[in-house]
Motif scaffolding. Sequence first.
Motif, PDB file in Angstrom:
ATOM      1  N   GLY A   1       0.786  -1.226   0.000  1.00  0.00           N
ATOM      2  CA  GLY A   1       0.000   0.000   0.000  1.00  0.00           C
ATOM      3  C   GLY A   1       0.812   1.267   0.000  1.00  0.00           C
ATOM      4  N   PHE A   2       2.133   1.152  -0.011  1.00  0.00           N
ATOM      5  CA  PHE A   2       2.970   2.345  -0.007  1.00  0.00           C
ATOM      6  C   PHE A   2       2.868   3.059  -1.349  1.00  0.00           C
ATOM      7  CE2 PHE A   2       7.127   4.387  -0.830  1.00  0.00           C
ATOM      8  CZ  PHE A   2       7.117   5.303   0.205  1.00  0.00           C
ATOM      9  N   GLY A   3       2.959   4.382  -1.317  1.00  0.00           N
ATOM     10  CA  GLY A   3       2.959   5.173  -2.542  1.00  0.00           C
ATOM     11  C   GLY A   3       1.595   5.575  -3.023  1.00  0.00           C
ATOM     12  N   GLU A   4       0.550   5.147  -2.305  1.00  0.00           N
ATOM     13  CA  GLU A   4      -0.820   5.561  -2.618  1.00  0.00           C
ATOM     14  C   GLU A   4      -1.214   5.201  -4.042  1.00  0.00           C
ATOM     15  OE1 GLU A   4      -1.017   9.699  -1.625  1.00  0.00           O
ATOM     16  OE2 GLU A   4      -0.799   9.340   0.521  1.00  0.00           O
ATOM     17  N   ARG A   5      -0.621   4.097  -4.541  1.00  0.00           N
ATOM     18  CA  ARG A   5      -1.083   3.554  -5.803  1.00  0.00           C
ATOM     19  C   ARG A   5      -0.855   2.048  -5.770  1.00  0.00           C
ATOM     20  NH1 ARG A   5       3.979   5.329  -9.430  1.00  0.00           N
ATOM     21  NH2 ARG A   5       4.585   3.315 -10.304  1.00  0.00           N
ATOM     22  N   PRO A   6      -1.725   1.291  -6.416  1.00  0.00           N
ATOM     23  CA  PRO A   6      -1.571  -0.168  -6.375  1.00  0.00           C
ATOM     24  C   PRO A   6      -0.361  -0.627  -7.178  1.00  0.00           C
ATOM     25  CG  PRO A   6      -3.348   0.450  -7.862  1.00  0.00           C
ATOM     26  CD  PRO A   6      -2.928   1.709  -7.173  1.00  0.00           C
ATOM     27  N   ALA A   7       0.133  -1.814  -6.826  1.00  0.00           N
ATOM     28  CA  ALA A   7       1.245  -2.458  -7.540  1.00  0.00           C
ATOM     29  C   ALA A   7       2.455  -1.541  -7.630  1.00  0.00           C
ATOM     30  CB  ALA A   7       0.802  -2.906  -8.929  1.00  0.00           C
ATOM     31  N   PHE A   8       2.782  -0.916  -6.489  1.00  0.00           N
ATOM     32  CA  PHE A   8       3.928  -0.008  -6.430  1.00  0.00           C
ATOM     33  C   PHE A   8       5.018  -0.536  -5.502  1.00  0.00           C
ATOM     34  CE2 PHE A   8       5.969   3.729  -4.347  1.00  0.00           C
ATOM     35  CZ  PHE A   8       6.633   4.221  -5.451  1.00  0.00           C
ATOM     36  N   CYS A   9       4.618  -1.127  -4.381  1.00  0.00           N
ATOM     37  CA  CYS A   9       5.593  -1.573  -3.388  1.00  0.00           C
ATOM     38  C   CYS A   9       5.162  -2.935  -2.852  1.00  0.00           C
ATOM     39  CB  CYS A   9       5.687  -0.564  -2.258  1.00  0.00           C
ATOM     40  SG  CYS A   9       7.015  -0.897  -1.081  1.00  0.00           S
ATOM     41  N   ALA A  10       6.050  -3.924  -2.973  1.00  0.00           N
ATOM     42  CA  ALA A  10       5.710  -5.299  -2.622  1.00  0.00           C
ATOM     43  C   ALA A  10       6.505  -5.792  -1.426  1.00  0.00           C
ATOM     44  CB  ALA A  10       5.979  -6.226  -3.814  1.00  0.00           C
TER      45      ALA A  10
ATOM     46  N   ALA B   1      24.838 -14.318 -12.195  1.00  0.00           N
ATOM     47  CA  ALA B   1      25.719 -15.492 -12.199  1.00  0.00           C
ATOM     48  C   ALA B   1      25.022 -16.734 -11.669  1.00  0.00           C
ATOM     49  CB  ALA B   1      26.974 -15.199 -11.379  1.00  0.00           C
ATOM     50  N   ALA B   2      23.988 -16.578 -10.869  1.00  0.00           N
ATOM     51  CA  ALA B   2      23.235 -17.721 -10.355  1.00  0.00           C
ATOM     52  C   ALA B   2      22.261 -18.274 -11.388  1.00  0.00           C
ATOM     53  CB  ALA B   2      22.479 -17.321  -9.092  1.00  0.00           C
ATOM     54  N   GLU B   3      22.154 -17.619 -12.535  1.00  0.00           N
ATOM     55  CA  GLU B   3      21.238 -18.019 -13.604  1.00  0.00           C
ATOM     56  C   GLU B   3      19.800 -18.174 -13.080  1.00  0.00           C
ATOM     57  OE1 GLU B   3      22.833 -21.429 -15.606  1.00  0.00           O
ATOM     58  OE2 GLU B   3      24.572 -20.316 -16.370  1.00  0.00           O
ATOM     59  N   PRO B   4      19.269 -17.105 -12.506  1.00  0.00           N
ATOM     60  CA  PRO B   4      17.921 -17.189 -11.930  1.00  0.00           C
ATOM     61  C   PRO B   4      16.839 -17.276 -13.000  1.00  0.00           C
ATOM     62  CG  PRO B   4      18.716 -14.931 -11.869  1.00  0.00           C
ATOM     63  CD  PRO B   4      19.862 -15.771 -12.342  1.00  0.00           C
ATOM     64  N   GLU B   5      15.745 -17.895 -12.617  1.00  0.00           N
ATOM     65  CA  GLU B   5      14.558 -17.922 -13.477  1.00  0.00           C
ATOM     66  C   GLU B   5      13.745 -16.642 -13.329  1.00  0.00           C
ATOM     67  OE1 GLU B   5      13.643 -20.229 -15.660  1.00  0.00           O
ATOM     68  OE2 GLU B   5      15.400 -21.473 -15.252  1.00  0.00           O
ATOM     69  N   VAL B   6      13.797 -16.042 -12.155  1.00  0.00           N
ATOM     70  CA  VAL B   6      12.965 -14.874 -11.871  1.00  0.00           C
ATOM     71  C   VAL B   6      13.635 -14.049 -10.786  1.00  0.00           C
ATOM     72  CG1 VAL B   6      11.577 -16.205 -10.227  1.00  0.00           C
ATOM     73  CG2 VAL B   6      10.626 -14.120 -11.212  1.00  0.00           C
ATOM     74  N   CYS B   7      13.439 -12.745 -10.847  1.00  0.00           N
ATOM     75  CA  CYS B   7      13.801 -11.848  -9.760  1.00  0.00           C
ATOM     76  C   CYS B   7      12.521 -11.194  -9.253  1.00  0.00           C
ATOM     77  CB  CYS B   7      14.789 -10.777 -10.230  1.00  0.00           C
ATOM     78  SG  CYS B   7      16.475 -11.379 -10.481  1.00  0.00           S
ATOM     79  N   TYR B   8      12.311 -11.273  -7.958  1.00  0.00           N
ATOM     80  CA  TYR B   8      11.168 -10.625  -7.333  1.00  0.00           C
ATOM     81  C   TYR B   8      11.638  -9.289  -6.777  1.00  0.00           C
ATOM     82  CZ  TYR B   8       8.772 -15.128  -7.648  1.00  0.00           C
ATOM     83  OH  TYR B   8       8.188 -16.288  -8.116  1.00  0.00           O
ATOM     84  N   VAL B   9      11.242  -8.208  -7.442  1.00  0.00           N
ATOM     85  CA  VAL B   9      11.670  -6.875  -7.050  1.00  0.00           C
ATOM     86  C   VAL B   9      10.595  -6.249  -6.163  1.00  0.00           C
ATOM     87  CG1 VAL B   9      13.014  -6.630  -9.178  1.00  0.00           C
ATOM     88  CG2 VAL B   9      10.701  -5.695  -9.087  1.00  0.00           C
ATOM     89  N   THR B  10      11.009  -5.298  -5.349  1.00  0.00           N
ATOM     90  CA  THR B  10      10.037  -4.642  -4.477  1.00  0.00           C
ATOM     91  C   THR B  10       9.104  -3.744  -5.276  1.00  0.00           C
ATOM     92  OG1 THR B  10      11.545  -4.739  -2.604  1.00  0.00           O
ATOM     93  CG2 THR B  10       9.778  -3.115  -2.477  1.00  0.00           C
ATOM     94  N   HIS B  11       9.621  -3.110  -6.300  1.00  0.00           N
ATOM     95  CA  HIS B  11       8.808  -2.182  -7.111  1.00  0.00           C
ATOM     96  C   HIS B  11       8.760  -2.655  -8.567  1.00  0.00           C
ATOM     97  CE1 HIS B  11       9.134   0.644  -3.731  1.00  0.00           C
ATOM     98  NE2 HIS B  11      10.440   0.477  -3.779  1.00  0.00           N
ATOM     99  N   PHE B  12       7.985  -3.643  -9.134  1.00  0.00           N
ATOM    100  CA  PHE B  12       7.002  -4.334  -8.337  1.00  0.00           C
ATOM    101  C   PHE B  12       6.782  -5.703  -8.979  1.00  0.00           C
ATOM    102  CE2 PHE B  12       2.675  -5.723  -7.482  1.00  0.00           C
ATOM    103  CZ  PHE B  12       2.486  -5.474  -6.146  1.00  0.00           C
ATOM    104  N   GLY B  13       7.022  -6.763  -8.254  1.00  0.00           N
ATOM    105  CA  GLY B  13       6.606  -8.079  -8.680  1.00  0.00           C
ATOM    106  C   GLY B  13       7.673  -8.898  -9.377  1.00  0.00           C
ATOM    107  N   ALA B  14       7.222  -9.896 -10.138  1.00  0.00           N
ATOM    108  CA  ALA B  14       8.101 -10.877 -10.767  1.00  0.00           C
ATOM    109  C   ALA B  14       8.681 -10.334 -12.064  1.00  0.00           C
ATOM    110  CB  ALA B  14       7.334 -12.169 -11.038  1.00  0.00           C
ATOM    111  N   VAL B  15      10.005 -10.384 -12.178  1.00  0.00           N
ATOM    112  CA  VAL B  15      10.707  -9.969 -13.393  1.00  0.00           C
ATOM    113  C   VAL B  15      11.380 -11.209 -13.982  1.00  0.00           C
ATOM    114  CG1 VAL B  15      12.629  -8.619 -14.317  1.00  0.00           C
ATOM    115  CG2 VAL B  15      11.074  -7.609 -12.631  1.00  0.00           C
ATOM    116  N   ARG B  16      10.969 -11.569 -15.179  1.00  0.00           N
ATOM    117  CA  ARG B  16      11.576 -12.695 -15.883  1.00  0.00           C
ATOM    118  C   ARG B  16      12.433 -12.139 -17.029  1.00  0.00           C
ATOM    119  NH1 ARG B  16       9.347 -17.159 -13.590  1.00  0.00           N
ATOM    120  NH2 ARG B  16       7.392 -16.764 -12.469  1.00  0.00           N
TER     121      ARG B  16
END
Length: 317
Positions: free
Chosen positions: A13-22, A215-230
Amino acid sequence: MGLGDGITIIDTGFGERPAFCAAYLVAEAGRAALIDCGTLHSVPRMLAALDAAGVARDAVDYLIATHVHLDHAGGAGALLRELPAARLVVHPRGAPHMLDPARLIASARQVYGDALFDRAYGGLVPAPAERVLEAADGQVLDLAGRPLLLAHTPGHALHHLSVWDARTRAWFTGDVFGISYREFDVGGRPFAIPTTSPVQFDPGQMKDSVRRLLAAEPEVCYVTHFGAVRDVRRVGLRLVEQVDAMVALAQFLADAPDAHAALKQALTTLYVDRARIHGVGDPEQQVPALLDMDIELNAQGLAAWMERERRQAARGG
């Protein structure tokens, strides 16, 4: 919202807009960890997310702060009061600020101003010292047999860490892997920009941390702003390139008559150009609308880094 494999994304709920801070909930065999928690105002949302996921409050073993900026960890002390079994896991450089947040509050008030601070953050509750675990680089937390590796990843802040979940080949990256709002997705491909933020941005450290994550060859990064990054490798390499471009702009404009305003405009143009190449529609409107505060903070972070560089050069080291 459940993401599978026991992972739930929580909109703080931070930032007074949806899907902004996870924040993120990781559940395993009846136990759970929270990664970041938002501000003091976010505590009811965090507790509601636990209830919705069927996680008892005494089943949370860890509250992991990727770093102690208030949109990530401002609610930690208050949330611990509601989670009797949880330990706050934090970078050693960040731990003192969780125990005594006075300097953190003063710094945030200086950056954001009193009115915005009070509306957005609401203050901090100190964390009890006996419930704070200082995370060593490479340390592994055991979540009911599910290992969560903690990696020191400076660049955005000296007190930044990221969390590796080997089960899903995923990093929880806080802010070191940039910001990536879902409004900029094109054909399922994410668009991201670095977030420098005052006062501890360091471009070399940030690029090294991004490369360490890749270097870890990730499938996804979960960022705080905002969500799953593939499409992680492409995004990471673009972040490294943008860090260099941002530093070059800041250095070129350092002696401009109004350097701050000039740098903000130059950063806006940089991100508009990158968004256009990515395929974002109407980037001239979209970028300023969605990234205005991020651009302001990036300009401040670059300026703070250059000032540190000048002072170091003046000392001859």
